[in-house]
Design a protein around this motif. Structure first.
Motif, PDB file in Angstrom:
ATOM      1  N   PRO A 179       7.387   5.288   3.378  1.00  0.00           N
ATOM      2  CA  PRO A 179       8.202   4.771   4.492  1.00  0.00           C
ATOM      3  C   PRO A 179       7.620   5.097   5.860  1.00  0.00           C
ATOM      4  O   PRO A 179       7.564   4.248   6.737  1.00  0.00           O
ATOM      5  N   PHE A 180       7.191   6.361   6.038  1.00  0.00           N
ATOM      6  CA  PHE A 180       6.648   6.793   7.322  1.00  0.00           C
ATOM      7  C   PHE A 180       5.395   7.625   7.084  1.00  0.00           C
ATOM      8  O   PHE A 180       5.283   8.332   6.087  1.00  0.00           O
ATOM      9  N   ARG A 181       4.495   7.566   8.025  1.00  0.00           N
ATOM     10  CA  ARG A 181       3.284   8.369   7.932  1.00  0.00           C
ATOM     11  C   ARG A 181       3.523   9.740   8.566  1.00  0.00           C
ATOM     12  O   ARG A 181       4.193   9.860   9.578  1.00  0.00           O
ATOM     13  N   LEU A 224      -4.614   2.652  -6.603  1.00  0.00           N
ATOM     14  CA  LEU A 224      -3.333   2.774  -5.899  1.00  0.00           C
ATOM     15  C   LEU A 224      -3.208   1.741  -4.779  1.00  0.00           C
ATOM     16  O   LEU A 224      -4.164   1.463  -4.050  1.00  0.00           O
ATOM     17  N   ILE A 225      -2.014   1.180  -4.662  1.00  0.00           N
ATOM     18  CA  ILE A 225      -1.653   0.297  -3.556  1.00  0.00           C
ATOM     19  C   ILE A 225      -0.451   0.923  -2.843  1.00  0.00           C
ATOM     20  O   ILE A 225       0.458   1.443  -3.498  1.00  0.00           O
ATOM     21  N   VAL A 226      -0.426   0.860  -1.514  1.00  0.00           N
ATOM     22  CA  VAL A 226       0.643   1.479  -0.723  1.00  0.00           C
ATOM     23  C   VAL A 226       1.449   0.397  -0.001  1.00  0.00           C
ATOM     24  O   VAL A 226       0.886  -0.472   0.669  1.00  0.00           O
ATOM     25  N   VAL A 227       2.764   0.472  -0.158  1.00  0.00           N
ATOM     26  CA  VAL A 227       3.692  -0.398   0.576  1.00  0.00           C
ATOM     27  C   VAL A 227       4.311   0.431   1.695  1.00  0.00           C
ATOM     28  O   VAL A 227       4.828   1.529   1.457  1.00  0.00           O
ATOM     29  N   THR A 228       4.266  -0.074   2.917  1.00  0.00           N
ATOM     30  CA  THR A 228       4.809   0.672   4.040  1.00  0.00           C
ATOM     31  C   THR A 228       5.193  -0.275   5.160  1.00  0.00           C
ATOM     32  O   THR A 228       4.852  -1.452   5.149  1.00  0.00           O
ATOM     33  N   ILE A 229       5.903   0.269   6.128  1.00  0.00           N
ATOM     34  CA  ILE A 229       6.267  -0.521   7.297  1.00  0.00           C
ATOM     35  C   ILE A 229       5.015  -0.709   8.151  1.00  0.00           C
ATOM     36  O   ILE A 229       4.125   0.148   8.153  1.00  0.00           O
ATOM     37  N   THR A 270      11.714  -6.211   9.746  1.00  0.00           N
ATOM     38  CA  THR A 270      10.464  -5.728  10.320  1.00  0.00           C
ATOM     39  C   THR A 270       9.280  -6.133   9.441  1.00  0.00           C
ATOM     40  O   THR A 270       9.421  -6.349   8.235  1.00  0.00           O
ATOM     41  N   ASP A 271       8.118  -6.222  10.058  1.00  0.00           N
ATOM     42  CA  ASP A 271       6.906  -6.556   9.321  1.00  0.00           C
ATOM     43  C   ASP A 271       6.520  -5.403   8.404  1.00  0.00           C
ATOM     44  O   ASP A 271       6.660  -4.226   8.758  1.00  0.00           O
ATOM     45  N   MET A 272       6.020  -5.764   7.227  1.00  0.00           N
ATOM     46  CA  MET A 272       5.607  -4.770   6.237  1.00  0.00           C
ATOM     47  C   MET A 272       4.119  -4.899   5.955  1.00  0.00           C
ATOM     48  O   MET A 272       3.530  -5.975   6.127  1.00  0.00           O
ATOM     49  N   GLU A 273       3.510  -3.807   5.523  1.00  0.00           N
ATOM     50  CA  GLU A 273       2.081  -3.808   5.210  1.00  0.00           C
ATOM     51  C   GLU A 273       1.845  -3.418   3.755  1.00  0.00           C
ATOM     52  O   GLU A 273       2.594  -2.623   3.178  1.00  0.00           O
TER      53      GLU A 273
END
Length: 507
Positions: free
Chosen positions: A258-260, A285-290, A388-391
């Motif tokens: 969610p947050f770095r 690994l793939i990371v989903v985040t804002i 919000t946009d997601m990455e």
């Protein structure tokens, strides 16, 4: 701020008093506590008072109990505090707005706001109830990190790659991520022909034995694993996957960050990992985040950090540290104040006699629109939730860091490819299921094996027929020869048994 006060000269408007009511707690155990949120609201009030002089009169009231410093005690008393304030202590105003960060108490306060038809905006928390406008007609939520935002990239990945069998691992010892896992589970259930298994890591059970149990089960049922939990737990999980030989190209692990650099979620992508084993594991690994730019405050917010720190110290005897200064909850609350002023000004300029006491109508004024705040586009959807946009990020072995490969728009949900995917030397993710199934017993492969057996049998029969033909032909020729020689066809005196073989007569 993007406000254009020049438009106000087109007609004369009387000054409207806007009262901001902020319920909360003095506890610092929650990032949504008043020591964090209140300074951002106070500085916004001061700014708006100057910006909208002669247009709005902004007032502000905090609703809290000095004796309640424990956040969990506050959860059960919040609605009582709000009701007491509303009926006995509320100041007169043209418009009263409940504006606060929010936590689990939002459900109870929302019931009151809906009953009173009063506009309520939460800058952090939301619940599924929020999207039910019959139950929540006057509730908006402007938080940057709603759980429903995080679900959308998972849905995209499942549909884009035709993943229909998923395995979810949930670390019960973390906050927020189990809620996202629950929402992802619901999304999978709503997809046709999709199924999933959810494995929960109990609190205090982050160890190799637990990881091994989950990985063995995963290996039998899927090739796509969604991990929801603390980064320390994820790292241990990936190490165990490496021990079990499960970091090849056929397995994919997707985690939520969610947050770095937030202690509550760990430190995964914000620093270079020196552990060589983990660097190798990150290749799977793939990371989903804002989107990173969503969490980075603009110039207006960053210029007020010192002021927020000073207000918190003076009013609450608490001093911000660097991490808390950059908390998206704080900046989101500040931006919510600016968003409210922008929409109210625009509405009253167009409809001077709009009924400000109709909270549900005011809430609808925010739906399906984008407002530019501090160089950031803030989009609120058809139900009053900010999108919000997601990455989607992937590890780059050359740079030793996670890099964005896709961005999903919060407003349109369209996905933009930033750079090509490199999955173990290929340009695509692994298939959901191995060709012959997880245990090699897929009916397709079983059918292929049967076909192979049938073909082998046919070949064997053919060879057998050829041999029989040869033998019969040979015997027939011997028979003819025997007639010529005067010998009987059954005379085997000239047949020889190989010396390596022996016959034991039966008695």
């Amino acid at each position: 701020m993007a406000t254009n006060i020049g438009t106000l000269t087109t007609r004369t408007r009387r000054i409207r008093t806007i009262n901001i009511a902020t319920p909360g707690t003095l506890s610092v155990s929650s990032a949504s506590g008043l020591p964090f949120i209140a300074p951002a609201i106070e500085s916004a009030i001061q700014e708006l008072q100057r910006e909208y002089a002669g247009v709005f009169n902004w007032t502000w009231e905090l609703i809290y109990d000095k004796s309640t410093r424990d956040y969990y005690d506050y959860l059960y008393s919040a609605d009582g505090l709000v009701a007491k304030w509303y009926y006995k202590q509320r100041s007169p105003a043209d418009l009263t707005v409940f504006l606060y960060a929010g936590g689990p108490e939002v459900e109870n306060i929302n019931r009151l706001a809906a009953e009173w038809n009063t506009l309520m905006i939460t800058s952090t928390a939301t619940m599924p109830t929020q999207r039910n406008k019959r139950l929540s007609p006057s509730w908006l939520t402007t938080g940057c990190c709603l759980t429903t935002n995080f679900v959308k990239p998972y849905v995209y990945l499942m549909k884009a790659n035709n993943w229909t069998s998923l395995y979810l691992v949930v670390d019960a010892g973390t906050i927020m991520t189990p809620t996202v896992a629950k929402d992802v589970s619901v999304a999978i259930k709503n997809m046709k022909a999709a199924q999933h298994i959810m494995f929960t890591i109990p609190v205090g059970s982050r160890n190799e034995d637990t990881y091994e149990v989950a990985l063995k089960d995963f290996r039998k049922t899927s090739r796509v694993l969604f991990f929801f939990g603390h980064s320390d737990s994820l790292k241990g999980f990936l190490r165990q996957a490496g021990n079990m030989g499960m970091l090849s190209s056929e397995y994919i692990y997707i985690t939520l960050e969610p947050f770095r650099s937030n202690p509550m979620f760990g430190n995964l992508t914000s620093s270079v990992e020196e552990d060589q084993r983990l660097q190798a594991a990150y290749g799977s690994l793939i990371v989903v985040t804002i989107a990173e730019y969503i969490n980075q405050p603009g110039l207006e917010a960053t210029s007020r950090f010192a002021q927020w720190k000073s207000i918190s110290s003076a009013a609450f005897n608490y001093t911000y540290n660097t991490t808390e200064q950059l908390s998206p909850h704080v900046t989101s609350t500040y931006y919510t104040m600016l968003l409210l002023a922008e929409v109210l000004n625009e509405t009253l300029d167009a409809i001077p006699d709009v009924d400000l006491l109709d909270g549900s109508r005011l809430a609808r004024l925010f739906f399906n629109r984008t407002v530019k705040i501090d160089s950031l586009s803030v989009y609120v959807d058809e139900a009053g939730e900010r999108r919000t946009d997601m990455e989607i990020r992937q590890f780059n072995k050359k740079t030793g860091d996670f890099e964005t490969i896709m961005i999903q728009s919060g407003a349109t949900e369209t996905v933009t490819q930033i750079r090509p995917l490199n999955w173990h030397g290929t340009g695509q993710f692994p298939s959901n299921e191995p060709m012959c199934g997880y245990a090699g017993n897929n009916p397709r492969c079983t059918h292929e094996d049967a076909s192979t057996a049938i073909m082998s049998s046919a070949i064997a029969v053919g060879i057998g027929l050829i041999l029989v033909t040869v033998v019969v032909g040979h015997s027939w020729r011997r028979c003819i020869t025997a007639e010529v020689d005067g010998r009987t066809w059954w005379d085997l005196s000239d047949w020889h048994v190989p010396s390596s073989m022996s016959f034991t007569p039966r008695h």
